[in-house]
Design an enzyme around this catalytic site. Structure first.
Site, mmCIF file in Angstrom:
data_model
loop_
_atom_site.group_PDB
_atom_site.id
_atom_site.type_symbol
_atom_site.label_atom_id
_atom_site.label_comp_id
_atom_site.label_asym_id
_atom_site.label_seq_id
_atom_site.Cartn_x
_atom_site.Cartn_y
_atom_site.Cartn_z
ATOM 1 C CB THR A 27 37.320 56.883 0.585
ATOM 2 O OG1 THR A 27 36.099 56.220 0.871
ATOM 3 C CG2 THR A 27 38.170 56.927 1.843
ATOM 4 C CG ASN A 177 33.522 49.010 -4.146
ATOM 5 O OD1 ASN A 177 33.150 48.440 -5.163
ATOM 6 N ND2 ASN A 177 33.703 50.321 -4.097
ATOM 7 C CG ASN A 234 38.402 45.082 0.314
ATOM 8 O OD1 ASN A 234 39.607 45.075 0.520
ATOM 9 N ND2 ASN A 234 37.685 46.195 0.280
HETATM 10 C C1 FNR Z 1 36.917 55.124 -4.763
HETATM 11 N N1 FNR Z 1 35.722 54.430 -4.934
HETATM 12 C C2 FNR Z 1 34.800 54.402 -3.919
HETATM 13 N N2 FNR Z 1 33.628 53.716 -4.064
HETATM 14 C C3 FNR Z 1 32.676 53.764 -3.107
HETATM 15 O O1 FNR Z 1 31.623 53.164 -3.268
HETATM 16 N N3 FNR Z 1 32.875 54.501 -1.971
HETATM 17 C C4 FNR Z 1 34.022 55.187 -1.735
HETATM 18 O O2 FNR Z 1 34.145 55.855 -0.712
HETATM 19 C C5 FNR Z 1 35.045 55.107 -2.720
HETATM 20 N N4 FNR Z 1 36.229 55.724 -2.541
HETATM 21 C C6 FNR Z 1 37.164 55.772 -3.548
HETATM 22 C C7 FNR Z 1 38.320 56.502 -3.367
HETATM 23 C C8 FNR Z 1 39.236 56.612 -4.400
HETATM 24 C C9 FNR Z 1 40.461 57.418 -4.199
HETATM 25 C C10 FNR Z 1 38.983 55.966 -5.629
HETATM 26 C C11 FNR Z 1 39.937 56.097 -6.778
HETATM 27 C C12 FNR Z 1 37.843 55.238 -5.791
HETATM 28 C C13 FNR Z 1 35.348 53.894 -6.262
HETATM 29 C C14 FNR Z 1 34.736 54.992 -7.144
HETATM 30 O O3 FNR Z 1 33.471 55.393 -6.651
HETATM 31 C C15 FNR Z 1 34.560 54.553 -8.606
HETATM 32 O O4 FNR Z 1 33.716 53.436 -8.664
HETATM 33 C C16 FNR Z 1 35.864 54.211 -9.280
HETATM 34 O O5 FNR Z 1 36.838 55.190 -9.034
HETATM 35 C C17 FNR Z 1 35.703 54.008 -10.783
HETATM 36 O O6 FNR Z 1 35.290 55.192 -11.413
HETATM 37 P P1 FNR Z 1 36.329 56.129 -12.226
HETATM 38 O O7 FNR Z 1 37.291 56.658 -11.234
HETATM 39 O O8 FNR Z 1 37.004 55.246 -13.228
HETATM 40 O O9 FNR Z 1 35.459 57.166 -12.878
HETATM 41 C C1 8K6 Z 2 36.388 52.801 -0.506
HETATM 42 C C2 8K6 Z 2 37.599 53.110 0.274
HETATM 43 C C3 8K6 Z 2 38.693 53.400 -0.641
HETATM 44 C C4 8K6 Z 2 39.901 53.814 0.104
HETATM 45 C C5 8K6 Z 2 40.905 54.325 -0.803
HETATM 46 C C6 8K6 Z 2 40.916 53.504 -2.009
HETATM 47 C C7 8K6 Z 2 41.864 54.029 -3.020
HETATM 48 C C8 8K6 Z 2 41.668 53.231 -4.230
HETATM 49 C C9 8K6 Z 2 42.635 53.578 -5.288
HETATM 50 C C10 8K6 Z 2 42.404 52.742 -6.490
HETATM 51 C C11 8K6 Z 2 42.556 51.285 -6.175
HETATM 52 C C12 8K6 Z 2 42.048 50.458 -7.289
HETATM 53 C C13 8K6 Z 2 41.791 49.067 -6.836
HETATM 54 C C14 8K6 Z 2 41.037 48.370 -7.889
HETATM 55 C C15 8K6 Z 2 41.175 46.925 -7.798
HETATM 56 C C16 8K6 Z 2 40.818 46.324 -9.102
HETATM 57 C C17 8K6 Z 2 41.221 44.903 -9.162
HETATM 58 C C18 8K6 Z 2 40.908 44.286 -10.465
#
Ligand code: FNR
Ligand code: 8K6
Length: 347
Positions: A27, A177, A234
């Site tokens: 995202t 998620n 969440n």
């Molecule tokens: C995410 N992730 C995520 N997952 C998903 O299913 N839909 C989404 O739109 C998003 N958006 C999103 C935004 C940002 C900024 C982050 C950091 C993560 C989770 C992502 O797909 C992934 O599962 C995690 O980031 C873990 O993988 P990496 O980053 O460790 O390779």
């Molecule tokens: C899917 C919508 C995401 C919107 C922006 C999300 C940005 C996420 C940045 C990383 C946050 C990590 C949260 C992981 C929680 C782990 C708890 C054990």
């Protein structure tokens, strides 16, 4: 050391990926105010077309699915046209791209859609506020009626058809998620006492109805699904959730999806009620193509594939920092480390 990532992978008779590295859905909150992807977004994805498969940022199926600012949609003609520019740009570079179909359920906020109900499995609020708009407090949702559920299933299927119309190679249904579909799959958010609650079969019903409706519209070969058996975002965990996924995953195995994708940020997390990591649990109960993800490097991901822990590797944050992630790994070039400040811009 990472050579196994660079061999093709046949998902099914329709789709063969040129390598085993997927760009995870990310995202970015950069769509315009009509939730239409921009030319900058098309350029951003085109720069990443060397991935075996790009999964788009989560894309809302209808207005009341929105929980974050400027997340794109797939429910108006302008949004479909905007996505067509993106998919054309990716295809011109030889890439493949799936749309991730999203409804945030109780994590939605009426601020984004002009008021009205927030829908979920049950009237169980999630605590907290909207990221990036901390003044917006999450509301207590309305439990979806049977009529609401029927409409939602139709709307997922229509968004899938719209995705194909927009030139996507397929869709990934976002069942992970802590968003809407996941809200039916966990006891924390699902307190229903009708045919959508209480038992593993009932709690899996909405997810399977959405999957079956999407398959009926666009085919199983173009349909993927992301799920989070381990609650971490969440959502509060509950050991009874295990039985729900023990039922759901074998049901999904029968449907011959393009793939099933783990929804987790760090796959080294151990869940007591799953008996280990999310990917190990999923591998033990699901028979089709499994996509692993969550704080892997190319090296650790490659080793996990070698050890048959999953089949394909999705990479998230490193792909934000390195548009040319695939080429860098292949050529042994050092990666730029990810930093949260990079979310401000589409490089
Ligand atoms: C995410 N992730 C995520 N997952 C998903 O299913 N839909 C989404 O739109 C998003 N958006 C999103 C935004 C940002 C900024 C982050 C950091 C993560 C989770 C992502 O797909 C992934 O599962 C995690 O980031 C873990 O993988 P990496 O980053 O460790 O390779
Ligand atoms: C899917 C919508 C995401 C919107 C922006 C999300 C940005 C996420 C940045 C990383 C946050 C990590 C949260 C992981 C929680 C782990 C708890 C054990």
């Amino acid at each position: 050391m990472t050579a196994n990532l660079f061999t093709p992978y046949k998902l099914n008779d329709t789709l063969t990926l040129s390598n085993k590295i997927l760009m995870a859905p990310l995202t970015r909150c950069m769509a315009d105010n009509d939730l239409v992807p921009t030319q900058q977004i098309a350029d951003y994805y085109a720069r990443r077309a060397e991935a075996g498969l790009i999964i788009s940022e989560a894309t809302i199926i209808r207005a009341d699915g929105q929980g974050y600012p400027n997340t794109p949609g797939l429910f108006t003609p302008a949004q479909i046209d905007g996505w067509r520019v993106v998919t054309d740009a990716v295809h011109k570079k030889g890439g493949k791209i799936f749309a991730q179909l999203w409804h945030t359920g109780r994590v939605a906020h009426p601020h984004f859609f002009g008021g009205g109900d927030v829908l979920s499995a049950s009237a169980q609020a999630v605590e907290g506020t909207v990221p990036r708009m901390r003044e917006l407090v999450y509301q207590t949702p309305k439990a979806a009626t049977l009529e609401d559920i029927k409409q939602l299933v139709n709307d997922y299927a229509q968004a899938a058809a719209n995705a194909i119309d927009a030139g996507f190679d397929g869709v990934e249904i976002h069942g992970a998620n802590g968003y809407l579909i996941d809200q039916f799959l966990h006891h924390d958010s699902n307190r229903r006492d009708d045919e959508y609650g209480q038992t593993p079969e009932n709690m899996s019903r909405f997810a399977l109805e959405v999957v079956d409706a999407v398959i009926a519209r666009i085919g199983a070969d173009r349909t993927g699904l992301r799920v989070s058996p381990g609650a971490y975002f969440n959502m509060a965990g509950d050991s009874r959730d295990r039985a729900v996924f023990d039922y759901l995953l074998p049901e999904l195995s029968k449907r011959h999806l393009a793939f099933l994708h783990a929804g987790i940020f760090d796959d080294s997390m151990q869940f007591d009620y799953l008996g280990g990591s999310v990917s190990a649990y999923m591998r033990s109960v699901y028979t089709g193509t499994l996509v692993g993800v969550g704080s892997y490097s190319a090296e650790t991901g490659s080793a996990a594939i070698e050890a048959n822990k999953f089949d394909l590797l999705a990479i998230g944050r490193p792909f934000i920092a390195n548009p040319d992630y695939v080429a860098k790994v292949r050529d042994g070039v050092e990666l730029v480390p990810y930093a949260e400040s990079m979310l401000a811009e589409l490089i």
